[in-house]
Design a protein around this motif. Structure first.
Motif, PDB file in Angstrom:
ATOM      1  N   LYS A  49       4.001 -10.055   0.832  1.00  0.00           N
ATOM      2  CA  LYS A  49       5.093  -8.983  -0.022  1.00  0.00           C
ATOM      3  C   LYS A  49       5.513 -10.292  -1.450  1.00  0.00           C
ATOM      4  CE  LYS A  49       5.511  -5.490   1.966  1.00  0.00           C
ATOM      5  NZ  LYS A  49       7.017  -4.749   3.231  1.00  0.00           N
ATOM      6  N   GLN A  50       6.495 -10.961  -0.921  1.00  0.00           N
ATOM      7  CA  GLN A  50       7.010 -12.201  -1.720  1.00  0.00           C
ATOM      8  C   GLN A  50       5.841 -13.110  -2.594  1.00  0.00           C
ATOM      9  OE1 GLN A  50       9.570 -14.873   0.164  1.00  0.00           O
ATOM     10  NE2 GLN A  50       9.909 -13.768   1.521  1.00  0.00           N
ATOM     11  N   LEU A  51       5.240 -13.267  -1.929  1.00  0.00           N
ATOM     12  CA  LEU A  51       3.783 -13.996  -2.792  1.00  0.00           C
ATOM     13  C   LEU A  51       3.395 -13.287  -3.380  1.00  0.00           C
ATOM     14  CD1 LEU A  51       2.335 -15.841   0.206  1.00  0.00           C
ATOM     15  CD2 LEU A  51       3.906 -16.977  -1.335  1.00  0.00           C
ATOM     16  N   GLY A  52       3.224 -11.994  -3.893  1.00  0.00           N
ATOM     17  CA  GLY A  52       2.552 -11.144  -3.894  1.00  0.00           C
ATOM     18  C   GLY A  52       0.540 -10.630  -3.695  1.00  0.00           C
ATOM     19  N   LEU A  53       0.997 -11.250  -2.306  1.00  0.00           N
ATOM     20  CA  LEU A  53      -0.789 -11.056  -1.772  1.00  0.00           C
ATOM     21  C   LEU A  53      -0.787 -10.213  -1.160  1.00  0.00           C
ATOM     22  CD1 LEU A  53      -0.794 -14.800  -1.310  1.00  0.00           C
ATOM     23  CD2 LEU A  53      -1.717 -13.195  -3.056  1.00  0.00           C
ATOM     24  N   MET A  54       0.361  -9.007  -1.026  1.00  0.00           N
ATOM     25  CA  MET A  54       0.034  -7.906   0.289  1.00  0.00           C
ATOM     26  C   MET A  54      -1.295  -6.475  -0.498  1.00  0.00           C
ATOM     27  SD  MET A  54       2.890  -5.787   1.492  1.00  0.00           S
ATOM     28  CE  MET A  54       2.574  -3.921   0.284  1.00  0.00           C
ATOM     29  N   ASN A  55      -1.943  -5.832  -0.200  1.00  0.00           N
ATOM     30  CA  ASN A  55      -3.071  -5.145  -1.276  1.00  0.00           C
ATOM     31  C   ASN A  55      -2.392  -4.555  -0.716  1.00  0.00           C
ATOM     32  OD1 ASN A  55      -5.069  -3.783  -1.398  1.00  0.00           O
ATOM     33  ND2 ASN A  55      -6.426  -4.750   0.085  1.00  0.00           N
ATOM     34  N   ASP A  56      -1.832  -3.944  -1.840  1.00  0.00           N
ATOM     35  CA  ASP A  56      -1.078  -2.555  -2.589  1.00  0.00           C
ATOM     36  C   ASP A  56      -2.276  -0.856  -2.530  1.00  0.00           C
ATOM     37  OD1 ASP A  56       0.409  -3.647  -5.170  1.00  0.00           O
ATOM     38  OD2 ASP A  56       1.238  -3.336  -3.293  1.00  0.00           O
ATOM     39  N   GLN A  57      -3.149  -1.001  -2.187  1.00  0.00           N
ATOM     40  CA  GLN A  57      -4.193  -0.568  -2.091  1.00  0.00           C
ATOM     41  C   GLN A  57      -4.632  -0.002  -0.552  1.00  0.00           C
ATOM     42  OE1 GLN A  57      -5.026   1.174  -4.751  1.00  0.00           O
ATOM     43  NE2 GLN A  57      -3.789  -0.224  -6.241  1.00  0.00           N
ATOM     44  N   ALA A  58      -4.472  -0.948   0.208  1.00  0.00           N
ATOM     45  CA  ALA A  58      -5.169  -0.639   1.984  1.00  0.00           C
ATOM     46  C   ALA A  58      -3.689   0.751   2.546  1.00  0.00           C
ATOM     47  CB  ALA A  58      -4.747  -1.926   2.246  1.00  0.00           C
ATOM     48  N   LYS A  59      -5.027   1.399   2.952  1.00  0.00           N
ATOM     49  CA  LYS A  59      -4.320   2.253   3.681  1.00  0.00           C
ATOM     50  C   LYS A  59      -4.199   2.349   5.395  1.00  0.00           C
ATOM     51  CE  LYS A  59      -3.114   4.167  -0.111  1.00  0.00           C
ATOM     52  NZ  LYS A  59      -3.133   3.860  -1.200  1.00  0.00           N
ATOM     53  N   GLY A  60      -3.339   3.757   5.977  1.00  0.00           N
ATOM     54  CA  GLY A  60      -4.342   3.363   7.428  1.00  0.00           C
ATOM     55  C   GLY A  60      -3.484   2.507   8.288  1.00  0.00           C
ATOM     56  N   PHE A  61      -4.900   1.650   9.376  1.00  0.00           N
ATOM     57  CA  PHE A  61      -4.236   0.942  10.150  1.00  0.00           C
ATOM     58  C   PHE A  61      -4.012  -1.017   9.367  1.00  0.00           C
ATOM     59  CE2 PHE A  61      -7.777  -1.770  10.747  1.00  0.00           C
ATOM     60  CZ  PHE A  61      -9.050  -0.765  10.958  1.00  0.00           C
ATOM     61  N   THR A  62      -4.995  -0.909   7.821  1.00  0.00           N
ATOM     62  CA  THR A  62      -4.721  -1.237   7.047  1.00  0.00           C
ATOM     63  C   THR A  62      -3.821  -1.848   5.734  1.00  0.00           C
ATOM     64  OG1 THR A  62      -6.062  -0.773   5.486  1.00  0.00           O
ATOM     65  CG2 THR A  62      -7.493  -1.363   7.038  1.00  0.00           C
ATOM     66  N   LYS A  63      -2.809  -1.256   6.369  1.00  0.00           N
ATOM     67  CA  LYS A  63      -1.571  -0.613   5.174  1.00  0.00           C
ATOM     68  C   LYS A  63      -0.565  -2.336   5.318  1.00  0.00           C
ATOM     69  CE  LYS A  63       2.248   2.414   4.514  1.00  0.00           C
ATOM     70  NZ  LYS A  63       2.566   1.793   3.390  1.00  0.00           N
TER      71      LYS A  63
END
Lengths: 264, 62
Positions: A49-63
């Protein structure tokens, strides 16, 4: 990647992986793959998240999953380069990546070919084994004898260096990267022409396309990428005939590893 | 004409490229995390003389 670790070390680069997996999952994975370099666990995705590299769209077990890519930091922690492909399926192979980080270097195997009148060339490839989605590189490297030259595009009636690769259903062949030639005045013919002298390297990026066939591979399959290399070598006073040579590179397409670490 | 429309649509898409805020040349947050061997790692413990290559991947578990 593990084989590439030695090469990263040679260039004074540390190497680490990062994902949202737990240390336990990463441990099983690294044991199975024989990976010895550190794989950093970020199970809360806080660093991602700090790097801005978390995929905001991913849900469920890929969250919390990351957008995949590569960051190159210099020794003071400044970002030198980043590679984040738009399509998650396109993964730079480690050797191609090193070739881009250090453009003066080409990693991988090369096969020498003796041509005519002192001309030599090498057929190089960044990888011997690839998987679906890999972006690898093939290259032709000329050693041009002193006093001689090859021609670049726009050389009039002379055969300019050209590499044409055949289509393969599993591959998407990119544009041939040819360095800019320099202009030379040839007194014997009273012309200024674009030429290459001493060394010349042509590079072609190649993508292993996503397809049902490749995705469904159960075992490694050999693959040959074929092409035709055209050129003409001249000295200040004489020219050899234009040449056309068949060239090829052999690789193996390896199946995707789909076994989940947590199933073991 | 339809190609122009496509280009316009893509350029106005709300989606931003991953890592868009990471600018080459600027300092970025450096990692502090536990690795697969349970060892705490920091940027200093990971880097070599020429820096560090960090390969961000989706999962070891899929």
């Amino acid at each position: 990647m593990q084989q590439a670790e030695a090469r990263f070390k040679e260039h004074g680069l540390g190497l680490a992986g990062l994902s949202y997996d737990s240390p336990e999952v990463l441990k099983t994975f690294s044991q199975r793959k024989g990976i010895r370099f550190p794989l950093l666990a970020d199970p809360e995705s806080s660093y991602l998240k700090q790097l801005g590299l978390m995929n905001d769209q991913a849900k469920g077990f890929t969250k919390g999953v990351a957008h995949p890519g590569v960051l190159w930091l210099d020794s003071s922690g400044r970002l030198k380069e980043k590679f984040f492909e738009e399509s998650y399926r396109d993964r730079l192979t480690a050797n191609t990546l090193l070739g881009r980080l250090f453009p003066e270097l080409i990693m991988g195997e090369a096969r020498p070919v003796k041509a005519e009148s002192g001309l030599n060339y090498r057929l190089r490839q960044s990888d011997q084994e690839v998987i679906m989605g890999s972006l690898f590189e093939v290259a032709v490297e000329f050693d041009i004898p002193s006093g001689a030259h090859l021609y670049g595009p726009g050389a009039g009636s002379y055969q300019a260096v050209k590499l044409e690769l055949e289509d393969h259903p599993w591959l998407e062949v990119g544009a041939v990267e040819l360095p800019r030639p320099h202009l030379e005045r040839l007194e014997a013919i009273q012309e200024t022409v674009p030429v290459y002298t001493q060394k010349l390297r042509l590079r072609v990026p190649v993508l292993v396309k996503s397809s049902k066939e490749v995705a469904g591979l159960q075992e490694s399959r050999p693959l040959t990428l074929k092409g035709r290399l055209s050129y003409q070598m001249c000295t200040a006073t004489t020219c050899l005939l234009p040449q056309q040579k068949s060239v090829s590179w052999s690789l193996k397409v390896v199946p995707l590893d789909r076994v989940r670490a947590s199933d073991r | 004409m339809s190609r122009l429309l496509l280009i316009l649509l893509l350029s106005t898409a709300a989606w931003a490229a991953p890592g868009a805020e990471l600018k080459p040349g600027s300092a970025i947050p450096t990692p502090t995390a536990t690795d697969q061997f349970g060892k705490p790692q920091t940027f200093d413990s990971l880097k070599g003389p020429n820096g560090l290559v960090l390969v961000v991947f989706r999962s070891a578990d899929w």
